[in-house]
Write a protein that holds these residues in place. Structure first.
Motif, PDB file in Angstrom:
ATOM      1  N   LEU A 133     -21.413  13.394 -23.162  1.00  0.00           N
ATOM      2  CA  LEU A 133     -21.876  12.154 -23.773  1.00  0.00           C
ATOM      3  C   LEU A 133     -21.647  12.144 -25.277  1.00  0.00           C
ATOM      4  O   LEU A 133     -21.149  11.160 -25.836  1.00  0.00           O
ATOM      5  CB  LEU A 133     -23.365  11.961 -23.465  1.00  0.00           C
ATOM      6  CG  LEU A 133     -24.040  10.745 -24.103  1.00  0.00           C
ATOM      7  CD1 LEU A 133     -23.406   9.453 -23.600  1.00  0.00           C
ATOM      8  CD2 LEU A 133     -25.537  10.755 -23.819  1.00  0.00           C
ATOM      9  N   PHE A 134     -21.980  13.238 -25.948  1.00  0.00           N
ATOM     10  CA  PHE A 134     -21.930  13.258 -27.407  1.00  0.00           C
ATOM     11  C   PHE A 134     -20.585  13.693 -27.979  1.00  0.00           C
ATOM     12  O   PHE A 134     -20.260  13.345 -29.109  1.00  0.00           O
ATOM     13  CB  PHE A 134     -23.015  14.186 -27.958  1.00  0.00           C
ATOM     14  CG  PHE A 134     -24.405  13.652 -27.805  1.00  0.00           C
ATOM     15  CD1 PHE A 134     -24.778  12.455 -28.398  1.00  0.00           C
ATOM     16  CD2 PHE A 134     -25.349  14.337 -27.075  1.00  0.00           C
ATOM     17  CE1 PHE A 134     -26.059  11.962 -28.266  1.00  0.00           C
ATOM     18  CE2 PHE A 134     -26.636  13.862 -26.924  1.00  0.00           C
ATOM     19  CZ  PHE A 134     -26.996  12.657 -27.516  1.00  0.00           C
ATOM     20  N   ALA A 165     -24.643   1.513 -29.258  1.00  0.00           N
ATOM     21  CA  ALA A 165     -24.360   2.267 -28.040  1.00  0.00           C
ATOM     22  C   ALA A 165     -24.282   1.356 -26.821  1.00  0.00           C
ATOM     23  O   ALA A 165     -23.456   1.566 -25.922  1.00  0.00           O
ATOM     24  CB  ALA A 165     -25.416   3.353 -27.831  1.00  0.00           C
ATOM     25  N   GLY A 247     -26.100   5.476 -24.387  1.00  0.00           N
ATOM     26  CA  GLY A 247     -26.742   6.779 -24.418  1.00  0.00           C
ATOM     27  C   GLY A 247     -27.136   7.118 -25.843  1.00  0.00           C
ATOM     28  O   GLY A 247     -26.271   7.309 -26.706  1.00  0.00           O
ATOM     29  N   TYR A 248     -28.426   7.173 -26.092  1.00  0.00           N
ATOM     30  CA  TYR A 248     -28.906   7.371 -27.457  1.00  0.00           C
ATOM     31  C   TYR A 248     -29.283   8.825 -27.715  1.00  0.00           C
ATOM     32  O   TYR A 248     -29.721   9.542 -26.830  1.00  0.00           O
ATOM     33  CB  TYR A 248     -30.100   6.461 -27.733  1.00  0.00           C
ATOM     34  CG  TYR A 248     -29.694   5.011 -27.775  1.00  0.00           C
ATOM     35  CD1 TYR A 248     -29.179   4.460 -28.938  1.00  0.00           C
ATOM     36  CD2 TYR A 248     -29.773   4.222 -26.632  1.00  0.00           C
ATOM     37  CE1 TYR A 248     -28.775   3.136 -28.971  1.00  0.00           C
ATOM     38  CE2 TYR A 248     -29.362   2.898 -26.653  1.00  0.00           C
ATOM     39  CZ  TYR A 248     -28.868   2.364 -27.830  1.00  0.00           C
ATOM     40  OH  TYR A 248     -28.452   1.058 -27.851  1.00  0.00           O
ATOM     41  N   HIS A 250     -28.398  12.248 -30.713  1.00  0.00           N
ATOM     42  CA  HIS A 250     -27.458  12.719 -31.713  1.00  0.00           C
ATOM     43  C   HIS A 250     -27.116  14.180 -31.456  1.00  0.00           C
ATOM     44  O   HIS A 250     -27.772  14.877 -30.704  1.00  0.00           O
ATOM     45  CB  HIS A 250     -28.034  12.559 -33.128  1.00  0.00           C
ATOM     46  CG  HIS A 250     -29.294  13.331 -33.351  1.00  0.00           C
ATOM     47  ND1 HIS A 250     -30.538  12.824 -33.022  1.00  0.00           N
ATOM     48  CD2 HIS A 250     -29.520  14.571 -33.852  1.00  0.00           C
ATOM     49  CE1 HIS A 250     -31.470  13.724 -33.322  1.00  0.00           C
ATOM     50  NE2 HIS A 250     -30.882  14.786 -33.824  1.00  0.00           N
ATOM     51  N   THR A 262     -33.261   7.464 -23.014  1.00  0.00           N
ATOM     52  CA  THR A 262     -32.105   8.062 -22.344  1.00  0.00           C
ATOM     53  C   THR A 262     -32.524   9.268 -21.523  1.00  0.00           C
ATOM     54  O   THR A 262     -32.129   9.425 -20.362  1.00  0.00           O
ATOM     55  CB  THR A 262     -31.034   8.476 -23.373  1.00  0.00           C
ATOM     56  OG1 THR A 262     -30.676   7.345 -24.169  1.00  0.00           O
ATOM     57  CG2 THR A 262     -29.804   9.018 -22.679  1.00  0.00           C
ATOM     58  N   HIS A 277     -21.749   6.569 -25.785  1.00  0.00           N
ATOM     59  CA  HIS A 277     -22.491   6.844 -27.025  1.00  0.00           C
ATOM     60  C   HIS A 277     -21.700   6.354 -28.221  1.00  0.00           C
ATOM     61  O   HIS A 277     -20.494   6.547 -28.278  1.00  0.00           O
ATOM     62  CB  HIS A 277     -22.726   8.356 -27.146  1.00  0.00           C
ATOM     63  CG  HIS A 277     -23.393   8.757 -28.436  1.00  0.00           C
ATOM     64  ND1 HIS A 277     -24.704   8.428 -28.726  1.00  0.00           N
ATOM     65  CD2 HIS A 277     -22.918   9.446 -29.495  1.00  0.00           C
ATOM     66  CE1 HIS A 277     -25.001   8.910 -29.926  1.00  0.00           C
ATOM     67  NE2 HIS A 277     -23.945   9.531 -30.399  1.00  0.00           N
TER      68      HIS A 277
END
Length: 277
Positions: A133-134, A165, A247-248, A250, A262, A277
């Motif tokens: 995701l990130f 997002a 998708g939140y 970091h 999320t 994201h």
């Protein structure tokens, strides 16, 4: 278009519902499917190296390879059953290292599919999902561990909060929206809007220009309901096949941190979830 899909193969005994779902998705979308299996190694900090014998470490590696071979065999059976084009890549590493490798690998695929983590037996799936995701720059499709139905995108719900997002997730969902007979945009009214958020009506107007009719619903939590309670209730009431949402969270110094909604959605999802994201 979705023509190249990566699926993370689950190491362990028993069936892999995510592989079955990914194979059905590849068949429906006419996509090539690559399965990535991990031969896991234990992560031993240098200070503790002397506490583990060489025989123990080698036995753990052998077990990791055995489980990876099982995952590859399951994948082969599933792809042959629907006669789709597929291939396997195998990597070695610790859970964190393997997740990073898969996230980098996913950058050159249209979509990455990963299984929902098992809360009763926490393994690598959660780490892989967060890494993809990130760190991949590509959309992530999470499949519930309880998923039994094959891929379908006939009825799609967009969880819209008007933020960056969410916008990214909608953009990444367009190949799926093309297959939809019903699209619902849900705005959960919490009384706390994001700065510079775009209203749901603007999303409906945007998708209408892509020849898609969207039903916009504004839902208000009742009692002690949270955002995810409202979304899951709507999923069940509308017989939704796929949820699209931003998708939140970091990534800080390679440490992935998911936002509360999320995280809650990943833990409680009842249908496949497309995240960006």
């Amino acid at each position: 278009m979705i023509k190249d899909i990566l699926v993370s193969l689950r190491s362990g005994e028993g069936p892999d519902n995510t592989v079955d779902y990914a194979v059905s998705a590849a068949a429906r979308l006419g996509a090539h499917l690559t399965g990535v299996a991990v031969s896991y190694e234990i992560d031993v900090p240098p200070v503790y190296t002397e506490a583990f014998s060489t025989d123990f470490i080698e036995a753990q590696r052998a077990e990791g390879k055995r489980l990876a071979d099982q995952a590859v065999a399951r994948f082969g059976e599933a792809t042959r059953s629907l006669e789709i084009t597929g291939e396997v890549r195998t990597i070695d590493g610790t859970p964190g290292g393997a997740a990073e490798q898969i996230a980098i690998m996913a950058r050159l695929y249209d979509l990455a599919i990963v299984s929902q983590a098992d809360p009763e037996n926490l393994g690598s799936e959660e780490v892989i999902a967060e890494a993809v995701l990130f760190d991949s720059g590509r959309p992530l499709l999470l499949v519930p561990r309880s998923q039994s139905k094959p891929f379908s995108a006939k009825r799609i719900m967009v969880a819209w909060d008007g933020g960056r997002a969410s916008a990214r997730a909608v953009a990444e969902s367009r190949p799926f929206l093309e297959h939809a007979d019903f699209i619902e945009a849900v705005v959960v009214e919490t009384g706390r809007s994001k700065p510079n958020a775009l209203p749901g009506a603007d999303l409906a107007r945007h998708l209408s220009r892509h020849d898609k009719n969207v039903e916009l619903r504004r839902l208000v939590p009742t009692g002690d309901e949270g955002i995810v309670d409202v979304l899951l209730k709507e999923v069940a009431a509308r017989d939704i096949d796929l949820v699209v949402m931003g998708g939140y969270g970091h990534s800080r110094l390679r440490e992935f941190v998911l936002g509360g909604v999320t995280r809650d959605m990943l833990d409680r999802m009842t249908v496949p979830l497309l995240l960006a994201h």
